[in-house]
Design a protein around this motif. Structure first.
Motif, PDB file in Angstrom:
ATOM      1  N   ALA A   1       0.815  -1.214   0.000  1.00 41.25           N
ATOM      2  CA  ALA A   1       0.000   0.000   0.000  1.00 41.25           C
ATOM      3  C   ALA A   1       0.846   1.259   0.000  1.00 41.25           C
ATOM      4  CB  ALA A   1      -0.929   0.016   1.222  1.00 41.25           C
ATOM      5  N   GLY A   2       2.160   1.110  -0.203  1.00 39.96           N
ATOM      6  CA  GLY A   2       3.035   2.276  -0.253  1.00 39.96           C
ATOM      7  C   GLY A   2       3.288   2.904   1.088  1.00 39.96           C
ATOM      8  N   LEU A   3       3.190   2.141   2.185  1.00 37.94           N
ATOM      9  CA  LEU A   3       3.339   2.702   3.522  1.00 37.94           C
ATOM     10  C   LEU A   3       4.596   2.199   4.238  1.00 37.94           C
ATOM     11  CD1 LEU A   3      -0.339   2.274   4.730  1.00 37.94           C
ATOM     12  CD2 LEU A   3       0.732   4.372   3.964  1.00 37.94           C
ATOM     13  N   SER A   4       5.420   1.406   3.545  1.00 45.09           N
ATOM     14  CA  SER A   4       6.537   0.743   4.223  1.00 45.09           C
ATOM     15  C   SER A   4       7.457   1.723   4.914  1.00 45.09           C
ATOM     16  CB  SER A   4       7.349  -0.076   3.208  1.00 45.09           C
ATOM     17  OG  SER A   4       6.548  -1.085   2.656  1.00 45.09           O
ATOM     18  N   TYR A   5       7.768   2.808   4.240  1.00 44.53           N
ATOM     19  CA  TYR A   5       8.808   3.697   4.764  1.00 44.53           C
ATOM     20  C   TYR A   5       8.215   4.957   5.372  1.00 44.53           C
ATOM     21  CZ  TYR A   5      11.279   0.449   1.853  1.00 44.53           C
ATOM     22  OH  TYR A   5      11.746  -0.701   1.295  1.00 44.53           O
ATOM     23  N   ASN A   6       6.898   5.036   5.437  1.00 43.14           N
ATOM     24  CA  ASN A   6       6.262   6.154   6.119  1.00 43.14           C
ATOM     25  C   ASN A   6       6.043   5.850   7.587  1.00 43.14           C
ATOM     26  OD1 ASN A   6       6.094   7.594   3.746  1.00 43.14           O
ATOM     27  ND2 ASN A   6       4.114   6.749   3.205  1.00 43.14           N
ATOM     28  N   LEU A   7       6.024   4.540   7.929  1.00 41.51           N
ATOM     29  CA  LEU A   7       5.810   4.138   9.301  1.00 41.51           C
ATOM     30  C   LEU A   7       7.149   3.796   9.949  1.00 41.51           C
ATOM     31  CD1 LEU A   7       2.689   1.900   8.797  1.00 41.51           C
ATOM     32  CD2 LEU A   7       2.780   4.269   9.529  1.00 41.51           C
ATOM     33  N   LEU A   8       7.224   3.954  11.265  1.00 42.54           N
ATOM     34  CA  LEU A   8       8.483   3.748  11.986  1.00 42.54           C
ATOM     35  C   LEU A   8       8.636   2.290  12.385  1.00 42.54           C
ATOM     36  CD1 LEU A   8       8.398   6.959  14.199  1.00 42.54           C
ATOM     37  CD2 LEU A   8       9.511   6.615  12.014  1.00 42.54           C
ATOM     38  N   LEU A   9       8.813   1.398  11.406  1.00 45.25           N
ATOM     39  CA  LEU A   9       9.033  -0.009  11.713  1.00 45.25           C
ATOM     40  C   LEU A   9      10.465  -0.185  12.234  1.00 45.25           C
ATOM     41  CD1 LEU A   9       7.323  -1.713   8.672  1.00 45.25           C
ATOM     42  CD2 LEU A   9       6.471  -1.559  10.996  1.00 45.25           C
ATOM     43  N   PRO A  10      10.648  -1.053  13.228  1.00 40.99           N
ATOM     44  CA  PRO A  10      11.992  -1.257  13.791  1.00 40.99           C
ATOM     45  C   PRO A  10      12.955  -1.801  12.741  1.00 40.99           C
ATOM     46  CG  PRO A  10      10.294  -2.154  15.226  1.00 40.99           C
ATOM     47  CD  PRO A  10       9.621  -1.805  13.946  1.00 40.99           C
ATOM     48  N   GLN A  11      14.152  -1.219  12.686  1.00 40.04           N
ATOM     49  CA  GLN A  11      15.167  -1.629  11.722  1.00 40.04           C
ATOM     50  C   GLN A  11      16.545  -1.464  12.356  1.00 40.04           C
ATOM     51  OE1 GLN A  11      14.274   1.075   8.528  1.00 40.04           O
ATOM     52  NE2 GLN A  11      13.119  -0.450   7.374  1.00 40.04           N
ATOM     53  N   ILE A  12      17.545  -2.072  11.714  1.00 37.04           N
ATOM     54  CA  ILE A  12      18.939  -1.906  12.128  1.00 37.04           C
ATOM     55  C   ILE A  12      19.664  -1.230  10.972  1.00 37.04           C
ATOM     56  CG2 ILE A  12      21.071  -3.067  12.794  1.00 37.04           C
ATOM     57  CD1 ILE A  12      19.337  -5.328  13.899  1.00 37.04           C
ATOM     58  N   ALA A  13      20.175  -0.044  11.202  1.00 36.81           N
ATOM     59  CA  ALA A  13      20.873   0.711  10.166  1.00 36.81           C
ATOM     60  C   ALA A  13      22.375   0.507  10.312  1.00 36.81           C
ATOM     61  CB  ALA A  13      20.528   2.192  10.266  1.00 36.81           C
ATOM     62  N   VAL A  14      23.030   0.132   9.215  1.00 38.10           N
ATOM     63  CA  VAL A  14      24.475  -0.091   9.211  1.00 38.10           C
ATOM     64  C   VAL A  14      25.150   1.183   8.713  1.00 38.10           C
ATOM     65  CG1 VAL A  14      26.334  -1.566   8.387  1.00 38.10           C
ATOM     66  CG2 VAL A  14      24.042  -2.517   8.704  1.00 38.10           C
ATOM     67  N   VAL A  15      25.939   1.814   9.583  1.00 35.94           N
ATOM     68  CA  VAL A  15      26.551   3.109   9.297  1.00 35.94           C
ATOM     69  C   VAL A  15      28.067   2.963   9.404  1.00 35.94           C
ATOM     70  CG1 VAL A  15      26.648   5.546   9.932  1.00 35.94           C
ATOM     71  CG2 VAL A  15      24.533   4.265  10.276  1.00 35.94           C
ATOM     72  N   GLY A  16      28.757   3.570   8.460  1.00 37.83           N
ATOM     73  CA  GLY A  16      30.211   3.534   8.509  1.00 37.83           C
ATOM     74  C   GLY A  16      30.815   4.280   7.341  1.00 37.83           C
ATOM     75  N   GLY A  17      32.103   4.512   7.403  1.00 40.46           N
ATOM     76  CA  GLY A  17      32.787   5.190   6.314  1.00 40.46           C
ATOM     77  C   GLY A  17      33.034   4.236   5.155  1.00 40.46           C
ATOM     78  N   GLN A  18      33.552   4.789   4.079  1.00 43.67           N
ATOM     79  CA  GLN A  18      33.870   3.965   2.919  1.00 43.67           C
ATOM     80  C   GLN A  18      34.983   2.972   3.274  1.00 43.67           C
ATOM     81  OE1 GLN A  18      34.646   6.184  -0.644  1.00 43.67           O
ATOM     82  NE2 GLN A  18      32.935   7.589  -0.317  1.00 43.67           N
ATOM     83  N   SER A  19      34.796   1.734   2.794  1.00 43.08           N
ATOM     84  CA  SER A  19      35.790   0.667   2.992  1.00 43.08           C
ATOM     85  C   SER A  19      36.016   0.366   4.464  1.00 43.08           C
ATOM     86  CB  SER A  19      37.126   1.054   2.334  1.00 43.08           C
ATOM     87  OG  SER A  19      36.937   1.329   0.953  1.00 43.08           O
ATOM     88  N   SER A  20      34.958   0.538   5.277  1.00 47.66           N
ATOM     89  CA  SER A  20      35.080   0.228   6.699  1.00 47.66           C
ATOM     90  C   SER A  20      34.692  -1.214   6.999  1.00 47.66           C
ATOM     91  CB  SER A  20      34.206   1.170   7.532  1.00 47.66           C
ATOM     92  OG  SER A  20      32.844   1.025   7.166  1.00 47.66           O
ATOM     93  N   GLY A  21      34.168  -1.932   5.994  1.00 45.66           N
ATOM     94  CA  GLY A  21      33.809  -3.331   6.197  1.00 45.66           C
ATOM     95  C   GLY A  21      32.322  -3.565   6.362  1.00 45.66           C
ATOM     96  N   LYS A  22      31.480  -2.581   5.990  1.00 49.02           N
ATOM     97  CA  LYS A  22      30.027  -2.754   6.137  1.00 49.02           C
ATOM     98  C   LYS A  22      29.532  -3.915   5.280  1.00 49.02           C
ATOM     99  CE  LYS A  22      28.422   1.197   4.826  1.00 49.02           C
ATOM    100  NZ  LYS A  22      29.671   1.576   4.104  1.00 49.02           N
ATOM    101  N   SER A  23      29.969  -3.963   4.032  1.00 54.72           N
ATOM    102  CA  SER A  23      29.491  -5.017   3.130  1.00 54.72           C
ATOM    103  C   SER A  23      29.918  -6.393   3.626  1.00 54.72           C
ATOM    104  CB  SER A  23      30.029  -4.779   1.713  1.00 54.72           C
ATOM    105  OG  SER A  23      29.550  -3.558   1.193  1.00 54.72           O
TER     106      SER A  23
END
Length: 809
Positions: free
Chosen positions: A20-42
């Protein structure tokens, strides 16, 4: 409910809302991976999956957020939300699809986009997690990147991590000074206490010989006060160390399973990390994230449920209408047609009678505007029709002399009175016809407000507009004829026996009173109008004041609390005149002045007052008219500034004054009669007739057109809107059902365990059952909790640590 089941339900919830196009309008719990380039996130994400599936390269590779949903399943494949229904069994194809979808929006020259890519991976080697891989933090633009790339990436990351229900996985390489970590800096900005930040230290095997990250991993250098522990060792860690594959390993296609075994061996054998090996490595990070996400989901469910319930209620009324309408059923079409016509009649009547469901608090509309025309604008237009006093006296003099002819009359001729009165009555047709036009225009505007509810059916709206507006025009013509007849009736007989007519006996000049002010209400202190006006000509800077108009005075105050009065101006001998607008002015101005040339306010002979609209200006003029302040008119003064031809005959002058008084008395009666009859005629002949037509004849005339089924054809836009609304309603209902399943399945999650982790877990130190059973946390109702279990609670609120785990200093 188990952790796996709960996170699986949340993934179902995301999918349901995504439809229904509401996935990212609601605050569903998520884990965000944050880091600099080539820090090993992938590498961290690929270790979770056990497969190579993310694009790699130099510089900024992740250029769109990747929402990664991991599902524990017996089979292994991937699905993209933008390729619904297509399964990707080859993970190289998944990598190619990520690159193709990235290029589709961002191009091939390093551009970025905040639009996410949604990927679901089903595998027997994963835990149920939802992660968001964000672009790496960069500072120098390359390729097609804008000069402010650093701030764009930062804003994109902030859109995710600033949400209270987002866990932050801050990835920092071990060979970087922790104080310079961009990931931790961003995490600190939105989570100063570190309650929802999980520090990940990668590349521990690449540190210089003789150095280690023990102080960091023991949470002593830059503490993160996370309150979850899995399993709960002393002290509570804020960071988890990982060993990723090197570029040589990746190029050599080193298996991730083999890499995980090497990682475990590294921690077990390294002297600095051996004592904390049970809290290091990818498997432990997976389980910690899984447990933390589960708790966070449970804490977020009440707010999410309330928000979904609010959205469902907000569209329920519209959905009820759509559910009753079946475009393929002729009977349903006919019922809908009858219902819409009845609704149109009811809405129009409520707008006219002033009992609308939704009251307009911004401005006047419908019946209120028509009432304003009846009692404010029309009387003001009538008074503006007063002719030039000098010209009127000349006409009276000519009439008297022409009636006498060659003779000198001894008496005032009544024929002169009748001739002048009939001419004045004839002039009333102009404001009366203008009155009809104003009401007709407002009536059309009101009915068009009701037509908006027919927008779903263009043909029905078109035919209804045509029929109703035709009826209004016909009734307008009838009303004009009737008003013309009323004016002709007044011309047919001049009733000099009217009880309010002063007659010749009382028309002597000495009996004429020049003061004929209209006093509104029963007392001089009755308030006629209040409102804001701007005084334009008193000071250098125009100022706004709160004005109060009564029957005797015009007062203004500093503000609408009416506590600080600035001035009170008596209305005696005041007149009002229009002031021309400036070339670029958007304001509307009128002026008050004294008819005896006295100062109105201090040293000013004029008081210029400014309104914001023409409508407001007309209302103030009408209110002043009710208080007896008339528009400017030419009068005869005693210095000979009268007619161009002076009355040399005193007898003629007395006769002119007598006729003038008689005309003024009789026209006062006519004005009173017209002001009373015109609204009644308009109401009877136009408004009530249109109401009767809509409620009684409109449906029959629609049927008379022939194919009524064609009238109920939906527009393509409405059909799409109806389908989207029904889909949104179904998605919200499904989401609420999923939340209901979670709520009714129990609150305490079970242990997370599957075959891929049992072997590694077996090497961890065991705790006695007695010790485990003694570890409980207080919460109503009290439930005993095992060592590797915990009760739900707000993820961002510190909890009392276990007695065996003192806080680190």
């Amino acid at each position: 409910m188990s952790t796996r089941s709960m996170i699986s339900m949340i993934n179902r919830l995301q999918d349901a809302l995504g439809s229904a196009g509401l996935s990212y309008n609601l605050l569903l719990p998520q884990i965000a991976v944050v880091g600099g380039q080539s820090s090993g996130k992938s590498s961290v994400l690929e270790n979770f999956v056990g497969r190579d599936f993310l694009p790699r390269g130099t510089g900024i590779v992740t250029r769109r957020p990747l929402v990664l949903q991991l599902h524990h399943s017996d089979t292994e494949y991937g699905e993209f939300l933008h390729c619904r229904g297509k399964r990707f069994s080859d993970f190289d194809e998944i990598c190619q699809e990520i690159e193709a979808e990235t290029y589709r929006l961002t191009g091939t020259n390093k551009g970025i986009s905040p639009v996410p890519i949604s990927l679901r991976i089903f595998s027997p080697n994963v835990l149920n997690l939802t992660l968001v891989d964000l672009p790496g933090i960069t500072k120098v633009p390359v390729g097609d990147q804008p000069p402010d790339i650093e701030y764009l990436v930062r804003d994109m990351i902030m859109q995710y991590i600033c949400k209270e229900n987002c866990l932050i996985l801050a990835v920092t390489p071990a060979n970087m000074d922790l104080a310079n970590s961009d990931a931790l800096k961003l995490a600190k900005d939105v989570d100063p206490q570190g309650q929802r930040t999980i520090g990940v230290i990668t590349m521990l095997d690449l540190m210089d010989k003789g150095t280690d990250a023990r102080e960091i991993l023991e949470n002593r250098l830059l503490p993160l006060r996370r309150d979850f522990v899995f399993p709960p060792p002393p002290p509570s860690p804020g960071y988890i160390g990982l060993v990723n594959r090197s570029q040589k390993d990746i190029d050599g296609k080193k298996d991730i399973k083999t890499a995980l075994q090497a990682e475990k061996k590294f921690f077990l054998s390294h002297p600095a990390y051996r004592h904390m090996c049970d809290r290091m490595g990818t498997p432990y990070l997976q389980r910690s994230l899984n447990q933390q996400l589960t708790d966070h989901i449970r804490d977020s469910l009440p707010t999410l449920h309330n928000h979904l319930q609010y959205l469902l209620v907000s569209i329920s009324k519209e959905i009820d209408t759509y559910k009753l309408y079946n475009p393929d059923d002729p009977i349903c079409r006919t019922k809908t047609l009858i219902k819409l016509v009845q609704q149109l009649a009811g809405d129009f009547e409520r707008l006219i009678e002033g009992s609308a469901d939704e009251v307009n608090t911004a401005n006047l509309s419908g019946g209120a505007r028509i009432n304003q025309i009846f009692h404010e604008r029309f009387p003001y237009q009538l008074h503006k029709m007063k002719c030039d006093e000098r010209k009127l006296r000349m006409e009276i003099a000519y009439a008297i002399r022409n009636i006498h002819g060659v003779r000198t009359g001894l008496f005032t001729p009544d024929m002169a009175f009748q001739a002048i009165v009939k001419k004045q009555i004839s002039k009333l047709k102009i404001p009366c016809f203008g009155f009809v036009d104003m009401v007709c225009k407002e009536l059309v505007s009101t009915i068009y407000e009701c037509f908006s509810k027919l927008g779903s059916f263009p043909k029905l709206r078109e035919e209804t507009e045509r029929l109703v507006t035709t009826e209004i025009r016909e009734q307008e013509s009838t009303c004009r004829d009737q008003i013309s007849l009323l004016i002709d009736m007044q011309l047919a007989y001049i009733n000099t026996k009217h009880e309010d007519f002063i007659g010749f006996a009382h028309a002597h000049p000495l009996c004429h009173r020049s003061d004929n002010k209209i006093v509104a209400g029963s007392g001089a202190q009755q308030v006629i109008r209040k409102g804001w006006l701007t005084i334009n000509n008193v000071s250098i800077i125009a100022k706004d004041y709160w004005f109060i108009l009564t029957a005797e005075s015009l007062s203004w105050f500093k503000d609408n609390e009416e506590t600080e009065k600035r001035y009170m101006l008596p209305l005696d001998n005041l007149k009002v005149r229009d002031v021309e607008r400036g070339f670029m002015s958007s304001k509307f101005t009128f002026a008050l002045f004294n008819s005896e040339s006295r100062n109105v306010y201090k040293d000013h002979k004029l008081l210029e007052l400014v309104c914001n609209s023409q409508e407001e200006l007309d209302i103030w003029k009408s209110s002043l008219l009710r208080a007896g302040v008339y528009p400017e008119e030419v009068t005869v003064d005693a210095q000979g500034n009268g007619p161009s031809e002076n009355f040399t005959d005193p007898q003629l002058e007395r006769q002119v004054e007598t006729i003038r008084n008689l005309v003024d008395s009789y026209m006062g009666i006519i004005h009173k009669t017209v002001k009373d009859l015109m609204p009644k005629a308009i109401m009877h002949l136009m408004i009530n007739s249109v109401k009767e037509f809509i409620s009684s004849e409109l449906l029959a005339q629609l049927y008379a057109l022939g194919d009524c089924s064609a009238l109920m054809d939906e527009s393509p836009e409405q059909r799409q809107h109806r389908e989207q609304a029904l889909g949104k309603h179904a998605a919200l209902q499904a989401a609420l059902d999923i939340i209901g399943e979670i709520s009714t399945s129990g609150n305490a999650p079970a242990d997370v365990s599957h075959s891929g982790l049992r072997q590694f877990s077996a090497t961890l130190p065991k705790k006695s059952a007695t010790c485990d059973k003694s570890r409980t946390r207080g919460r109503a109702p009290p439930v005993p909790v095992l060592a590797n279990q915990r009760l739900p609670g707000p993820a961002c609120v510190p909890r009392r640590p276990a007695p065996a785990a003192p806080n680190p200093k």
